[in-house]
Design a protein around this motif. Structure first.
Motif, PDB file in Angstrom:
ATOM      1  N   SER A 124       0.831  -1.199   0.000  1.00  0.00           N
ATOM      2  CA  SER A 124       0.000   0.000   0.000  1.00  0.00           C
ATOM      3  C   SER A 124       0.871   1.257   0.000  1.00  0.00           C
ATOM      4  N   GLU A 125       1.923   1.226   0.802  1.00  0.00           N
ATOM      5  CA  GLU A 125       2.862   2.348   0.837  1.00  0.00           C
ATOM      6  C   GLU A 125       3.527   2.527  -0.534  1.00  0.00           C
ATOM      7  N   LYS A 126       3.972   1.421  -1.127  1.00  0.00           N
ATOM      8  CA  LYS A 126       4.618   1.494  -2.439  1.00  0.00           C
ATOM      9  C   LYS A 126       3.643   1.971  -3.508  1.00  0.00           C
ATOM     10  N   GLN A 127       2.410   1.504  -3.444  1.00  0.00           N
ATOM     11  CA  GLN A 127       1.420   1.931  -4.425  1.00  0.00           C
ATOM     12  C   GLN A 127       1.244   3.444  -4.369  1.00  0.00           C
ATOM     13  N   GLY A 128       1.193   4.000  -3.170  1.00  0.00           N
ATOM     14  CA  GLY A 128       1.079   5.449  -3.030  1.00  0.00           C
ATOM     15  C   GLY A 128       2.275   6.176  -3.611  1.00  0.00           C
ATOM     16  N   LEU A 129       3.466   5.659  -3.347  1.00  0.00           N
ATOM     17  CA  LEU A 129       4.680   6.278  -3.885  1.00  0.00           C
ATOM     18  C   LEU A 129       4.723   6.178  -5.412  1.00  0.00           C
ATOM     19  N   PHE A 130       4.439   4.986  -5.932  1.00  0.00           N
ATOM     20  CA  PHE A 130       4.530   4.769  -7.371  1.00  0.00           C
ATOM     21  C   PHE A 130       3.431   5.512  -8.117  1.00  0.00           C
ATOM     22  N   ASN A 131       2.283   5.707  -7.468  1.00  0.00           N
ATOM     23  CA  ASN A 131       1.186   6.413  -8.117  1.00  0.00           C
ATOM     24  C   ASN A 131       1.557   7.857  -8.434  1.00  0.00           C
ATOM     25  N   LYS A 132       2.473   8.415  -7.662  1.00  0.00           N
ATOM     26  CA  LYS A 132       2.932   9.781  -7.951  1.00  0.00           C
ATOM     27  C   LYS A 132       3.598   9.848  -9.325  1.00  0.00           C
ATOM     28  N   ALA A 133       4.327   8.789  -9.682  1.00  0.00           N
ATOM     29  CA  ALA A 133       4.959   8.747 -11.002  1.00  0.00           C
ATOM     30  C   ALA A 133       3.904   8.633 -12.097  1.00  0.00           C
ATOM     31  N   VAL A 134       2.865   7.877 -11.820  1.00  0.00           N
ATOM     32  CA  VAL A 134       1.791   7.687 -12.801  1.00  0.00           C
ATOM     33  C   VAL A 134       1.081   9.014 -13.068  1.00  0.00           C
ATOM     34  N   THR A 135       0.814   9.764 -12.022  1.00  0.00           N
ATOM     35  CA  THR A 135       0.010  10.978 -12.150  1.00  0.00           C
ATOM     36  C   THR A 135       0.833  12.226 -12.463  1.00  0.00           C
ATOM     37  N   THR A 136       2.151  12.105 -12.433  1.00  0.00           N
ATOM     38  CA  THR A 136       3.017  13.230 -12.783  1.00  0.00           C
ATOM     39  C   THR A 136       2.925  13.476 -14.280  1.00  0.00           C
ATOM     40  N   GLY A 137       3.017  14.700 -14.661  1.00  0.00           N
ATOM     41  CA  GLY A 137       3.029  15.012 -16.085  1.00  0.00           C
ATOM     42  C   GLY A 137       4.336  14.560 -16.721  1.00  0.00           C
ATOM     43  N   GLY A 138       4.355  14.557 -18.024  1.00  0.00           N
ATOM     44  CA  GLY A 138       5.574  14.201 -18.735  1.00  0.00           C
ATOM     45  C   GLY A 138       5.375  12.969 -19.593  1.00  0.00           C
ATOM     46  N   SER A 139       6.432  12.611 -20.276  1.00  0.00           N
ATOM     47  CA  SER A 139       6.388  11.468 -21.176  1.00  0.00           C
ATOM     48  C   SER A 139       6.379  10.160 -20.379  1.00  0.00           C
ATOM     49  N   ALA A 140       6.071   9.084 -21.072  1.00  0.00           N
ATOM     50  CA  ALA A 140       6.122   7.764 -20.436  1.00  0.00           C
ATOM     51  C   ALA A 140       7.535   7.488 -19.949  1.00  0.00           C
ATOM     52  N   GLN A 141       8.513   7.844 -20.741  1.00  0.00           N
ATOM     53  CA  GLN A 141       9.908   7.616 -20.342  1.00  0.00           C
ATOM     54  C   GLN A 141      10.234   8.373 -19.058  1.00  0.00           C
ATOM     55  N   GLN A 142       9.845   9.636 -18.993  1.00  0.00           N
ATOM     56  CA  GLN A 142      10.115  10.432 -17.787  1.00  0.00           C
ATOM     57  C   GLN A 142       9.420   9.837 -16.568  1.00  0.00           C
ATOM     58  N   ARG A 143       8.175   9.397 -16.742  1.00  0.00           N
ATOM     59  CA  ARG A 143       7.431   8.843 -15.603  1.00  0.00           C
ATOM     60  C   ARG A 143       7.993   7.494 -15.173  1.00  0.00           C
ATOM     61  N   LEU A 144       8.456   6.684 -16.124  1.00  0.00           N
ATOM     62  CA  LEU A 144       9.090   5.411 -15.750  1.00  0.00           C
ATOM     63  C   LEU A 144      10.420   5.647 -15.043  1.00  0.00           C
ATOM     64  N   GLU A 145      11.119   6.695 -15.430  1.00  0.00           N
ATOM     65  CA  GLU A 145      12.352   7.066 -14.723  1.00  0.00           C
ATOM     66  C   GLU A 145      12.030   7.456 -13.277  1.00  0.00           C
ATOM     67  N   ILE A 146      10.977   8.241 -13.088  1.00  0.00           N
ATOM     68  CA  ILE A 146      10.578   8.655 -11.738  1.00  0.00           C
ATOM     69  C   ILE A 146      10.183   7.443 -10.910  1.00  0.00           C
ATOM     70  N   LEU A 147       9.379   6.561 -11.489  1.00  0.00           N
ATOM     71  CA  LEU A 147       8.946   5.358 -10.780  1.00  0.00           C
ATOM     72  C   LEU A 147      10.149   4.495 -10.402  1.00  0.00           C
ATOM     73  N   THR A 148      11.078   4.321 -11.323  1.00  0.00           N
ATOM     74  CA  THR A 148      12.270   3.510 -11.062  1.00  0.00           C
ATOM     75  C   THR A 148      13.111   4.134  -9.963  1.00  0.00           C
ATOM     76  N   ARG A 149      13.316   5.441 -10.026  1.00  0.00           N
ATOM     77  CA  ARG A 149      14.102   6.113  -8.979  1.00  0.00           C
ATOM     78  C   ARG A 149      13.406   5.973  -7.625  1.00  0.00           C
ATOM     79  N   THR A 150      12.098   6.093  -7.610  1.00  0.00           N
ATOM     80  CA  THR A 150      11.349   5.937  -6.357  1.00  0.00           C
ATOM     81  C   THR A 150      11.613   4.564  -5.755  1.00  0.00           C
ATOM     82  N   PHE A 151      11.569   3.528  -6.582  1.00  0.00           N
ATOM     83  CA  PHE A 151      11.847   2.172  -6.090  1.00  0.00           C
ATOM     84  C   PHE A 151      13.290   2.049  -5.622  1.00  0.00           C
ATOM     85  N   LEU A 152      14.237   2.521  -6.424  1.00  0.00           N
ATOM     86  CA  LEU A 152      15.655   2.375  -6.079  1.00  0.00           C
ATOM     87  C   LEU A 152      16.043   3.179  -4.848  1.00  0.00           C
ATOM     88  N   ASP A 153      15.315   4.256  -4.553  1.00  0.00           N
ATOM     89  CA  ASP A 153      15.606   5.067  -3.366  1.00  0.00           C
ATOM     90  C   ASP A 153      15.068   4.463  -2.074  1.00  0.00           C
TER      91      ASP A 153
END
Length: 195
Positions: free
Chosen positions: A64-93
């Motif tokens: 549930s915590e991860k879903q909340g964090l990862f959802n920020k990448a989904v709802t952030t503006g930008g390209s798919a590549q940019q959002r996947l980068e954000i999601l990946t960084r969120t996981f790696l951090d």
């Protein structure tokens, strides 16, 4: 469990997380959890009726915590590549322990009951693959990603990310920026040599 867990339940979760990350589900006992959490076995069973119930509650809180964090990448503006980068960084951090918890699902899935297995897989899919799939589907719709099966690509992407945190991945790709470049580069540019 409520949004704000009881302090004892939270302590139990912390102890259980450490134990389940280090050893398999089958090797961890409720007696051991009670001792390490410095509570009686009765107090442990007051909060969680079984080891499986504790495991599911622990995993649900984490996912549930991860879903909340990862959802920020989904709802952030930008390209798919940019959002996947954000999601990946969120996981790696995430902390090492938090990253490893996701791997418990594959490791322990066949040791829990079918009903618990179904619930755990649903939680996992909502927390991560469906989030990645949504970004990929939007990337396909925008012409950024060629038309492919978005679900299959989302699981492939997750596998790439998870392999970067393996011992070999960490030795080879020394920091998160290199890990992100590797995963995103493979996804968007493939492995063909430049001409």
């Amino acid at each position: 469990m409520a949004n704000t867990p009881h302090p004892t339940a939270e302590r139990i979760h912390q102890v259980a997380r450490r134990l389940f990350v280090k050893r398999s589900y089958s090797d961890v006992t409720m007696d051991e959890i009670a001792v390490k959490a410095q509570i009686t076995k009765g107090a442990l069973y007051h909060h969680f009726k079984s080891k499986e119930a504790l495991y599911l509650a622990m995993m649900e809180a984490d996912l549930s915590e991860k879903q909340g964090l990862f959802n920020k990448a989904v709802t952030t503006g930008g390209s798919a590549q940019q959002r996947l980068e954000i999601l990946t960084r969120t996981f790696l951090d995430l902390s090492v322990e938090k990253k490893r918890i996701s791997g418990l699902i594959r490791r322990d899935i066949n040791t829990i009951s079918p009903k618990a297995r179904t619930r755990l897989l649903q939680m996992y899919q909502e927390a991560l693959p469906r989030q990645v799939q949504f970004i990929i589907e939007e990337g396909i719709a925008e012409g950024e990603i060629r038309p492919v099966d978005a679900r299959l690509l989302s699981f492939s992407f997750i596998s790439l990310v998870e392999h970067t945190i393996s011992q070999h991945g960490t030795r080879t790709l020394k920091d998160n920026d290199k890990k992100i470049q590797f995963v995103i580069g493979l996804l968007f540019n493939g492995i063909a040599a430049g001409k």
